[in-house]
Motif scaffolding. Sequence first.
Motif, PDB file in Angstrom:
ATOM      1  N   MET A  37      16.089   5.008 -15.620  1.00  0.00           N
ATOM      2  CA  MET A  37      14.900   5.154 -14.782  1.00  0.00           C
ATOM      3  C   MET A  37      13.624   4.996 -15.604  1.00  0.00           C
ATOM      4  O   MET A  37      12.677   4.316 -15.193  1.00  0.00           O
ATOM      5  N   LEU A  38      13.598   5.629 -16.773  1.00  0.00           N
ATOM      6  CA  LEU A  38      12.402   5.567 -17.611  1.00  0.00           C
ATOM      7  C   LEU A  38      12.141   4.145 -18.105  1.00  0.00           C
ATOM      8  O   LEU A  38      10.997   3.676 -18.105  1.00  0.00           O
ATOM      9  N   THR A  39      13.203   3.452 -18.497  1.00  0.00           N
ATOM     10  CA  THR A  39      13.038   2.083 -19.001  1.00  0.00           C
ATOM     11  C   THR A  39      12.592   1.128 -17.905  1.00  0.00           C
ATOM     12  O   THR A  39      11.743   0.259 -18.136  1.00  0.00           O
ATOM     13  N   LEU A 126      10.487   0.585  -5.661  1.00  0.00           N
ATOM     14  CA  LEU A 126      11.479   1.655  -5.565  1.00  0.00           C
ATOM     15  C   LEU A 126      10.892   2.890  -4.890  1.00  0.00           C
ATOM     16  O   LEU A 126      11.470   3.440  -3.943  1.00  0.00           O
ATOM     17  N   VAL A 127       9.740   3.322  -5.373  1.00  0.00           N
ATOM     18  CA  VAL A 127       9.098   4.513  -4.831  1.00  0.00           C
ATOM     19  C   VAL A 127       8.519   4.237  -3.452  1.00  0.00           C
ATOM     20  O   VAL A 127       8.618   5.071  -2.539  1.00  0.00           O
ATOM     21  N   THR A 164       8.845  14.878  -6.109  1.00  0.00           N
ATOM     22  CA  THR A 164       9.147  15.436  -7.425  1.00  0.00           C
ATOM     23  C   THR A 164      10.594  15.214  -7.835  1.00  0.00           C
ATOM     24  O   THR A 164      11.048  15.758  -8.839  1.00  0.00           O
ATOM     25  N   ASN A 165      11.318  14.399  -7.072  1.00  0.00           N
ATOM     26  CA  ASN A 165      12.678  14.023  -7.462  1.00  0.00           C
ATOM     27  C   ASN A 165      12.666  13.407  -8.858  1.00  0.00           C
ATOM     28  O   ASN A 165      11.747  12.677  -9.228  1.00  0.00           O
ATOM     29  N   ARG A 166      13.681  13.699  -9.656  1.00  0.00           N
ATOM     30  CA  ARG A 166      13.728  13.242 -11.043  1.00  0.00           C
ATOM     31  C   ARG A 166      13.524  11.743 -11.183  1.00  0.00           C
ATOM     32  O   ARG A 166      12.768  11.278 -12.039  1.00  0.00           O
ATOM     33  N   SER A 167      14.192  10.961 -10.321  1.00  0.00           N
ATOM     34  CA  SER A 167      14.078   9.508 -10.415  1.00  0.00           C
ATOM     35  C   SER A 167      12.650   9.046 -10.162  1.00  0.00           C
ATOM     36  O   SER A 167      12.131   8.177 -10.869  1.00  0.00           O
ATOM     37  N   VAL A 168      12.014   9.642  -9.146  1.00  0.00           N
ATOM     38  CA  VAL A 168      10.644   9.257  -8.813  1.00  0.00           C
ATOM     39  C   VAL A 168       9.699   9.610  -9.958  1.00  0.00           C
ATOM     40  O   VAL A 168       8.840   8.805 -10.348  1.00  0.00           O
ATOM     41  N   VAL A 169       9.841  10.805 -10.529  1.00  0.00           N
ATOM     42  CA  VAL A 169       8.981  11.224 -11.635  1.00  0.00           C
ATOM     43  C   VAL A 169       9.125  10.288 -12.828  1.00  0.00           C
ATOM     44  O   VAL A 169       8.129   9.859 -13.428  1.00  0.00           O
ATOM     45  N   LEU A 170      10.362   9.930 -13.179  1.00  0.00           N
ATOM     46  CA  LEU A 170      10.592   9.064 -14.341  1.00  0.00           C
ATOM     47  C   LEU A 170      10.074   7.656 -14.086  1.00  0.00           C
ATOM     48  O   LEU A 170       9.471   7.034 -14.972  1.00  0.00           O
ATOM     49  N   LEU A 171      10.306   7.141 -12.890  1.00  0.00           N
ATOM     50  CA  LEU A 171       9.852   5.789 -12.570  1.00  0.00           C
ATOM     51  C   LEU A 171       8.329   5.707 -12.592  1.00  0.00           C
ATOM     52  O   LEU A 171       7.750   4.831 -13.250  1.00  0.00           O
ATOM     53  N   ILE A 268      21.318   8.646  -4.707  1.00  0.00           N
ATOM     54  CA  ILE A 268      20.811   9.665  -5.627  1.00  0.00           C
ATOM     55  C   ILE A 268      19.749  10.512  -4.928  1.00  0.00           C
ATOM     56  O   ILE A 268      19.951  11.697  -4.667  1.00  0.00           O
ATOM     57  N   ALA A 269      18.606   9.915  -4.616  1.00  0.00           N
ATOM     58  CA  ALA A 269      17.494  10.682  -4.058  1.00  0.00           C
ATOM     59  C   ALA A 269      17.770  11.134  -2.622  1.00  0.00           C
ATOM     60  O   ALA A 269      17.540  12.301  -2.271  1.00  0.00           O
ATOM     61  N   ALA A 270      18.245  10.220  -1.768  1.00  0.00           N
ATOM     62  CA  ALA A 270      18.462  10.559  -0.362  1.00  0.00           C
ATOM     63  C   ALA A 270      19.480  11.690  -0.176  1.00  0.00           C
ATOM     64  O   ALA A 270      19.230  12.611   0.614  1.00  0.00           O
ATOM     65  N   PRO A 271      20.633  11.662  -0.857  1.00  0.00           N
ATOM     66  CA  PRO A 271      21.571  12.777  -0.666  1.00  0.00           C
ATOM     67  C   PRO A 271      20.985  14.133  -1.012  1.00  0.00           C
ATOM     68  O   PRO A 271      21.265  15.128  -0.334  1.00  0.00           O
TER      69      PRO A 271
END
Length: 315
Positions: A37-39, A126-127, A164-171, A268-271
């Motif tokens: 996600m970060l990359t 993505l976001v 504040t979902n982890r994926s959203v924050v990292l992206l 990931i995020a939706a579930p």
Amino acid sequence: MPDIIVMFFLLGVIAGTLRSDLTIPKAAYDILSLLLMLTIGLKGGMALHGNLHWGLVSQVLAIMALGFIIPLVLFPMLRHLVRLSVADSASFCAHYGSVSAGTFAVALAWVESRGMATGGQVTLYLVLLELPAILTGLWLYRRYTEETAQTSSTGTPLWQETLTNRSVVLLVGGVVIGILYGPDQGDGVTAPLTGAFSLVLSLFLLEMGLVAAETLRKIQLRHWRLIAFALCMPPVLSLPGLVTGIWLGLETGTIVILAALTASASYIAAPVAVRHAIPDADIGLAMLASLGVTFPFNVLIGIGLYSYFLDILAA
């Protein structure tokens, strides 16, 4: 021959089907997903460095509109054709209106390996697709039931929990850092991350293959409508992405990635959001469709198919 990255996914599926003792430790998987996600965010931010312009506003509005419209169109289909309950229909709307970061990563590697032009803004998609779709799915559930809760079981507002979902924050964080520092100023950090992108993605897909195989073992004959939906909808849902990309005049690679995103489904995020906000929904069914069927279809067949669709529409 499929891309070598896809072969790692197939290896995971085969190993899982044969019930091998091959496993990716949870801690290792968490690190892989974090790095991925970060990359992805950094790559998009670095591409946007020095290239921000007002033309992005129209793209942002158009992509967000897709995030709201797709779930609204899917809901009656899920209720009357797939014959799901209101809770499960709303859950599927959130999953299929949202996006798969894994599919995005594979699509990004796919277009880059073919030298197709892409814009740095693709990471923002993505976001821009994920948040509206999840919120729309949750609104549909409240609209067609007596549920009136505006917060999750943790007491956190749903919009805040999604943001504040982890994926959203990292992206988003990766995009901001990439925009600020570009490809040169922070190359001591960004170069190792972007250089290892394909390796990290390959290991991530190996784990996804193992998970997909485990999910597929749960398929039963009574799920045939669900499986048909999960197989047929990706090509259909790719069309709004293709048409929107062509209308916006985006680069060829960017359009293919956008089509892959609209054709994908979140696992990931939706579930996470649905589990708290729609307690009556069967998350297992959504995961069976999104991760067990739609994700493999997109990785193995879909991305190349959407590129072919683009050639036809652009001709």
